[in-house]
Design a protein around this motif. Structure first.
Motif, PDB file in Angstrom:
ATOM      1  N   SER A 169      -4.514   4.398   0.222  1.00  0.00           N
ATOM      2  CA  SER A 169      -3.627   5.686   0.253  1.00  0.00           C
ATOM      3  C   SER A 169      -2.588   5.570  -0.790  1.00  0.00           C
ATOM      4  O   SER A 169      -2.107   6.574  -1.463  1.00  0.00           O
ATOM      5  CB  SER A 169      -3.565   6.026   1.485  1.00  0.00           C
ATOM      6  OG  SER A 169      -2.323   5.338   2.295  1.00  0.00           O
ATOM      7  N   ARG A 170      -1.851   4.370  -0.897  1.00  0.00           N
ATOM      8  CA  ARG A 170      -0.565   4.207  -1.627  1.00  0.00           C
ATOM      9  C   ARG A 170      -0.690   4.051  -3.087  1.00  0.00           C
ATOM     10  O   ARG A 170       0.185   4.177  -3.726  1.00  0.00           O
ATOM     11  CB  ARG A 170       0.109   3.059  -1.110  1.00  0.00           C
ATOM     12  CG  ARG A 170       0.654   3.261   0.537  1.00  0.00           C
ATOM     13  CD  ARG A 170       1.140   2.161   1.237  1.00  0.00           C
ATOM     14  NE  ARG A 170       1.555   2.584   2.498  1.00  0.00           N
ATOM     15  CZ  ARG A 170       3.020   2.706   2.579  1.00  0.00           C
ATOM     16  NH1 ARG A 170       3.819   2.817   1.704  1.00  0.00           N
ATOM     17  NH2 ARG A 170       3.616   2.957   3.820  1.00  0.00           N
ATOM     18  N   VAL A 171      -2.036   3.771  -3.359  1.00  0.00           N
ATOM     19  CA  VAL A 171      -2.368   3.497  -4.858  1.00  0.00           C
ATOM     20  C   VAL A 171      -2.136   4.782  -5.483  1.00  0.00           C
ATOM     21  O   VAL A 171      -1.369   4.872  -6.833  1.00  0.00           O
ATOM     22  CB  VAL A 171      -3.832   2.977  -5.122  1.00  0.00           C
ATOM     23  CG1 VAL A 171      -3.891   3.119  -6.439  1.00  0.00           C
ATOM     24  CG2 VAL A 171      -3.759   1.645  -4.516  1.00  0.00           C
ATOM     25  N   PHE A 172      -2.758   6.026  -5.178  1.00  0.00           N
ATOM     26  CA  PHE A 172      -2.348   7.165  -5.744  1.00  0.00           C
ATOM     27  C   PHE A 172      -1.029   7.604  -6.190  1.00  0.00           C
ATOM     28  O   PHE A 172      -0.798   7.844  -7.276  1.00  0.00           O
ATOM     29  CB  PHE A 172      -3.186   8.388  -4.984  1.00  0.00           C
ATOM     30  CG  PHE A 172      -4.690   8.027  -5.064  1.00  0.00           C
ATOM     31  CD1 PHE A 172      -5.464   8.215  -6.139  1.00  0.00           C
ATOM     32  CD2 PHE A 172      -5.312   7.380  -3.724  1.00  0.00           C
ATOM     33  CE1 PHE A 172      -6.789   7.865  -5.957  1.00  0.00           C
ATOM     34  CE2 PHE A 172      -6.741   7.006  -3.694  1.00  0.00           C
ATOM     35  CZ  PHE A 172      -7.511   7.385  -4.706  1.00  0.00           C
ATOM     36  N   PRO A 173      -0.178   7.445  -5.150  1.00  0.00           N
ATOM     37  CA  PRO A 173       1.398   7.979  -5.314  1.00  0.00           C
ATOM     38  C   PRO A 173       1.856   6.953  -6.543  1.00  0.00           C
ATOM     39  O   PRO A 173       2.864   7.492  -7.067  1.00  0.00           O
ATOM     40  CB  PRO A 173       1.888   8.086  -4.138  1.00  0.00           C
ATOM     41  CG  PRO A 173       0.979   7.446  -3.123  1.00  0.00           C
ATOM     42  CD  PRO A 173      -0.533   7.497  -3.624  1.00  0.00           C
ATOM     43  N   PHE A 174       1.521   5.789  -6.405  1.00  0.00           N
ATOM     44  CA  PHE A 174       2.060   4.735  -6.931  1.00  0.00           C
ATOM     45  C   PHE A 174       1.732   5.288  -8.648  1.00  0.00           C
ATOM     46  O   PHE A 174       2.622   5.158  -9.433  1.00  0.00           O
ATOM     47  CB  PHE A 174       1.627   3.340  -6.787  1.00  0.00           C
ATOM     48  CG  PHE A 174       2.541   2.663  -6.080  1.00  0.00           C
ATOM     49  CD1 PHE A 174       3.143   1.471  -6.498  1.00  0.00           C
ATOM     50  CD2 PHE A 174       2.909   3.049  -4.704  1.00  0.00           C
ATOM     51  CE1 PHE A 174       3.901   0.699  -5.928  1.00  0.00           C
ATOM     52  CE2 PHE A 174       3.637   2.168  -4.152  1.00  0.00           C
ATOM     53  CZ  PHE A 174       4.107   0.971  -4.601  1.00  0.00           C
ATOM     54  N   MET A 175       0.395   5.668  -8.934  1.00  0.00           N
ATOM     55  CA  MET A 175       0.186   5.965 -10.323  1.00  0.00           C
ATOM     56  C   MET A 175       0.712   7.187 -10.581  1.00  0.00           C
ATOM     57  O   MET A 175       1.111   7.555 -11.855  1.00  0.00           O
ATOM     58  CB  MET A 175      -1.509   6.012 -10.085  1.00  0.00           C
ATOM     59  CG  MET A 175      -2.301   4.770 -10.142  1.00  0.00           C
ATOM     60  SD  MET A 175      -3.846   4.898 -10.814  1.00  0.00           S
ATOM     61  CE  MET A 175      -4.591   6.064  -9.588  1.00  0.00           C
ATOM     62  N   GLU A 176       0.962   8.216  -9.681  1.00  0.00           N
ATOM     63  CA  GLU A 176       1.549   9.411 -10.117  1.00  0.00           C
ATOM     64  C   GLU A 176       2.950   9.337 -10.619  1.00  0.00           C
ATOM     65  O   GLU A 176       3.431  10.052 -11.388  1.00  0.00           O
ATOM     66  CB  GLU A 176       1.326  10.420  -8.939  1.00  0.00           C
ATOM     67  CG  GLU A 176      -0.198  11.031  -8.675  1.00  0.00           C
ATOM     68  CD  GLU A 176      -0.232  11.747  -7.203  1.00  0.00           C
ATOM     69  OE1 GLU A 176       0.840  11.830  -6.559  1.00  0.00           O
ATOM     70  OE2 GLU A 176      -1.398  12.120  -7.063  1.00  0.00           O
ATOM     71  N   SER A 177       3.547   8.304  -9.829  1.00  0.00           N
ATOM     72  CA  SER A 177       5.186   8.236 -10.028  1.00  0.00           C
ATOM     73  C   SER A 177       5.179   7.219 -11.452  1.00  0.00           C
ATOM     74  O   SER A 177       6.413   7.460 -12.077  1.00  0.00           O
ATOM     75  CB  SER A 177       5.723   7.480  -8.874  1.00  0.00           C
ATOM     76  OG  SER A 177       5.102   6.028  -8.757  1.00  0.00           O
ATOM     77  N   GLY A 178       4.226   6.821 -11.952  1.00  0.00           N
ATOM     78  CA  GLY A 178       4.484   6.091 -13.077  1.00  0.00           C
ATOM     79  C   GLY A 178       4.597   4.451 -12.837  1.00  0.00           C
ATOM     80  O   GLY A 178       4.488   3.749 -13.656  1.00  0.00           O
ATOM     81  N   ALA A 179       4.644   4.150 -11.340  1.00  0.00           N
ATOM     82  CA  ALA A 179       4.852   2.705 -11.101  1.00  0.00           C
ATOM     83  C   ALA A 179       3.552   1.957 -11.453  1.00  0.00           C
ATOM     84  O   ALA A 179       3.623   0.696 -11.687  1.00  0.00           O
ATOM     85  CB  ALA A 179       5.168   2.641  -9.645  1.00  0.00           C
TER      86      ALA A 179
END
Length: 337
Positions: A169-179
């Motif tokens: 579930s944390r992978v998606f916000p990481f990609m959205e933020s550019g991290a």
């Protein structure tokens, strides 16, 4: 064509390396064959040939990854990098110090060369690292050999309680933020919460256990009646020892390979915990996903399934219920054109 792609992988890795390391890699690459170049950059763990036997007798958590066919090695490196970059800040966020056994295991799983000094990492330490995963770090996850291309299965030891759903579930916000950059080879990462033999009794018990866990989690809000849906994927079910079996023969070996029978069993497992529940395929609050695992080196007629109970935000309902893709399919198609 494949060799050309391998060389491109090496060239990209060389470009990202520090100046000194870059020069060394360029000199080394000149004397190496394409596959040797690829292997020097992408460190691939070996298969754990004892894992299929353990899966037959014990429940394991882990990750089932779908990837491009014939790019499994590149996808293996990619997914380990993705998980490592997510796991390192996750350990700090939960207030864990590096000398604790759980934090050590979490950091060693897919991530970074972090020493157990007893000191908390500083901000620089929490940035995504580029180091390869060492042999010691790989040992916490088993890479399981499968009989179908385009799939990777990683499992944790029996006594490991890593929350795979939280990690994915944390992978998606990481990609959205550019991290995290959008993956090239990995399509979906299915968080395996449990595995079981594909029998009516074991599947129903496993579903009930996971539904109870889902209901007890205060982060999940449920309405009345609870809306749920089930998805069932039987990749490679007709393939056995290189021969295609007739569907009727396969169903004789395992009745739960029939979709209707499987869905009935899943529904029974849900209703045993949440009697006031209804099927809703459009907007389910609770999604039960069952993945048949095409394991290698298990007795003929034995079947093992990966099971997870997930919130709606981690799944897509069209064209069928499945784990959410890492990259929207529309972008994947544009990238291929």
């Amino acid at each position: 064509m494949a060799a050309t792609e391998e060389v491109k992988d090496v060239e990209r890795a060389i470009e990202e390396a520090p100046v000194g390391e870059k020069r060394e890699r360029e000199e080394e690459a000149e004397t190496m064959a394409p596959w040797e170049q690829h292997a020097s950059i992408i460190s691939i763990p070996r298969f754990d040939y004892t894992a299929p036997s353990s899966l037959l007798h014990h429940s394991h958590s882990g990750f089932l990854v779908t990837c491009s066919i014939k790019r499994e090695k590149s996808a293996t490196k990619e997914v380990m990098s993705i998980l490592g970059k997510v796991l390192l800040p996750l350990g700090e966020e939960k207030g864990e110090v590096l000398k604790s056994s759980d934090a050590s295991k979490r950091l060693k799983l897919c991530g970074q060369e972090t020493e157990e000094t007893g000191e908390n990492p500083n901000a620089e330490d929490l940035k995504p690292a580029k180091e390869s995963v060492s042999e010691e770090q790989k040992s916490l996850m088993s890479l399981v050999k499968l009989t179908k291309s385009g799939l990777l299965l990683f499992t944790f030891p029996v006594d490991n309680s890593t929350d795979t759903t939280d990690i994915v579930s944390r992978v998606f916000p990481f990609m959205e933020s550019g991290a995290l950059k959008a993956p090239v080879w990995c399509h979906r990462i299915f968080p395996v919460q449990a595995t079981c033999a594909l029998t009516e009794k074991e599947l129903q018990e496993t579903v009930s256990k996971l539904v109870q866990r889902f209901v007890d989690d205060k982060q999940n809000t449920l309405s009345t009646p609870v809306k749920f849906a089930a998805g069932y994927n039987r990749r490679g079910v007709e393939e056995a020892k290189g021969k295609i079996q007739k569907a009727s023969e396969v169903l004789d070996q395992c009745p739960l390979l029939d979709r209707t029978k499987c869905f009935e069993t899943v529904a029974a497992g849900v209703k045993a915990i949440v009697p006031d529940s209804v099927v809703d395929l459009k907007s389910p609050e609770l999604c039960v996903l069952v993945e048949l695992l095409p394991l290698s080196r298990i007795p003929n007629g034995s079947y093992v399934a990966a099971v997870s109970v997930l919130p709606h935000r981690l799944v897509s309902t069209k064209p069928k219920l499945a784990i959410k893709p890492l990259v929207p399919e529309t972008k994947q198609k544009k990238g291929q054109n």
